[in-house]
Scaffold this active site. Structure first.
Site, PDB file in Angstrom:
ATOM      1  N   SER A 124      38.705  49.553  39.617  1.00  0.00           N
ATOM      2  CA  SER A 124      39.420  50.821  39.933  1.00  0.00           C
ATOM      3  C   SER A 124      39.217  51.760  38.403  1.00  0.00           C
ATOM      4  CB  SER A 124      40.807  50.515  40.512  1.00  0.00           C
ATOM      5  OG  SER A 124      41.721  51.581  40.340  1.00  0.00           O
ATOM      6  N   TYR A 148      48.378  46.803  39.359  1.00  0.00           N
ATOM      7  CA  TYR A 148      47.285  46.744  39.897  1.00  0.00           C
ATOM      8  C   TYR A 148      46.136  46.949  39.015  1.00  0.00           C
ATOM      9  CZ  TYR A 148      43.592  48.859  43.052  1.00  0.00           C
ATOM     10  OH  TYR A 148      42.345  49.253  43.783  1.00  0.00           O
ATOM     11  N   LYS A 152      42.991  44.264  38.480  1.00  0.00           N
ATOM     12  CA  LYS A 152      41.647  44.797  38.509  1.00  0.00           C
ATOM     13  C   LYS A 152      40.826  44.568  37.199  1.00  0.00           C
ATOM     14  CE  LYS A 152      41.214  46.184  42.800  1.00  0.00           C
ATOM     15  NZ  LYS A 152      40.153  45.277  43.759  1.00  0.00           N
TER      16      LYS A 152
END
Length: 326
Positions: A124, A148, A152
């Site tokens: 991402s 998050y 990632k």
């Protein structure tokens, strides 16, 4: 060719599966078997090849080993807890997004010599954090400001190292925010980017929790499927040791999104957007990147839409049958 899709019941997973079912091949090689997994049961596609369906927490002990036991030739790792949920539930985010990814990689490793699948990992643009240049080039460091994004970014590092060690042939693709997402809103902090287009086009009110001046990087579900297919078939020698790529996209402000919607659907549709500031969403979005120079991915053949109007029109064609609610 045996293909494993983790996250097959999600929006991108379903669209990828539909494309594979339509084409019947990947990179010129016939698809001969599909293994589909998610936390909820995926639907079997209309194909004449063996299809295995399973639903479980892929981070649970033994699950990753079970999923790769059939030695799939290509693994699409789409499974993840989305950004807003990963921020709200620290333990769950790390268990799924980090521990699950590591267990998948190690399950491939445990099979041993003679097995080296292509593994496509969906990362991402959240791996980048403020302060950032604009646009962000291919040489800029990853320094996430969310859980998050951190999960990632660690996944990217693991993918590069496991590829370097010959465990699998990995490609990591940093997806833009996928817009316009069909279906119901999810727990992603970025969900409003789709909501302010999707709901008004369907005749419903949408809530906008951030300022019109927020600028962000987008690509359509169509483009996302194209990224995945290209990543699965690209010659690894062209990538060298740098296995993680920022995908191309469209940089627009919320105001520009709304004006694109106005040009396509008119003032009455735009009037369905209601502004309701949300400090939590505003804080998360403030740390996100806004624009990229995705030159390396573009030179390697990855493509996205040229403008946001094209993204909206793709949604109208693919999800609304070409019709806009009055």
């Amino acid at each position: 060719m045996h293909i494993l899709i983790l996250g097959a019941a999600g929006m991108v997973g379903r669209k990828l599966l539909a494309r594979l079912a339509q084409d019947g091949q990947l990179g010129g090689t016939a698809v001969t078997r599909l293994t589909l997994h998610d936390v909820v049961a995926p639907e079997a596609p209309p194909v004449r090849v063996p299809v295995s369906l399973s639903a479980s927490d892929f981070s649970a002990p033994g699950e990753a080993e079970r999923l790769v036991a059939g030695r799939p030739d290509v693994i699409f790792h789409l499974a993840a807890i989305v950004s807003g949920e990963a921020e709200a539930d620290f333990d769950k985010g790390y268990r799924i997004n980090l521990d699950g990814t590591r267990q998948l990689f190690d399950a491939v490793r445990a099979i041993g010599e003679g097995y080296r699948p292509r593994l496509v990992f969906t990362s991402s643009i959240a791996v980048f954090g403020a302060p950032m240049p604009e646009p962000i080039g291919d040489e800029y460091l990853t320094a996430p400001l969310t859980s998050y994004g951190t999960q990632k970014a660690i996944g990217e590092l693991l993918l590069s190292d496991y590829t370097r060690r010959g465990i699998f042939d990995g490609v990591g693709i940093r997806l833009p925010t996928i817009c316009v997402r069909p279906g119901k809103p999810n727990k992603a902090a970025s969900g409003f980017f789709s909501g302010i287009i999707r709901e008004p086009l369907a005749g419903q009110e949408a809530v906008l929790p951030v300022s019109d001046s927020v600028r962000h990087w987008h690509a359509s579900p169509r483009a996302a499927v194209g990224f995945l297919l290209h990543a699965a078939t690209i010659d690894g020698a062209r990538l060298g040791d740098r296995r993680n790529l920022t995908m191309p996209g469209v940089a627009v402000t919320v105001a520009e999104q709304i004006e694109a919607l106005r040009r396509i659907a008119g003032d009455a549709v735009v009037a369905r957007i209601r502004r309701e500031p949300d400090p939590t969403i505003e804080r998360i979005v403030a740390g996100w990147p806004r624009a990229f120079d995705a030159r390396r991915a573009t030179e390697l053949g990855f493509t996205a839409e040229p403008d946001f109007e094209t993204i909206i029109r793709a949604h109208i064609e693919d999800e609304l049958g070409g019709r806009i609610a009055a």
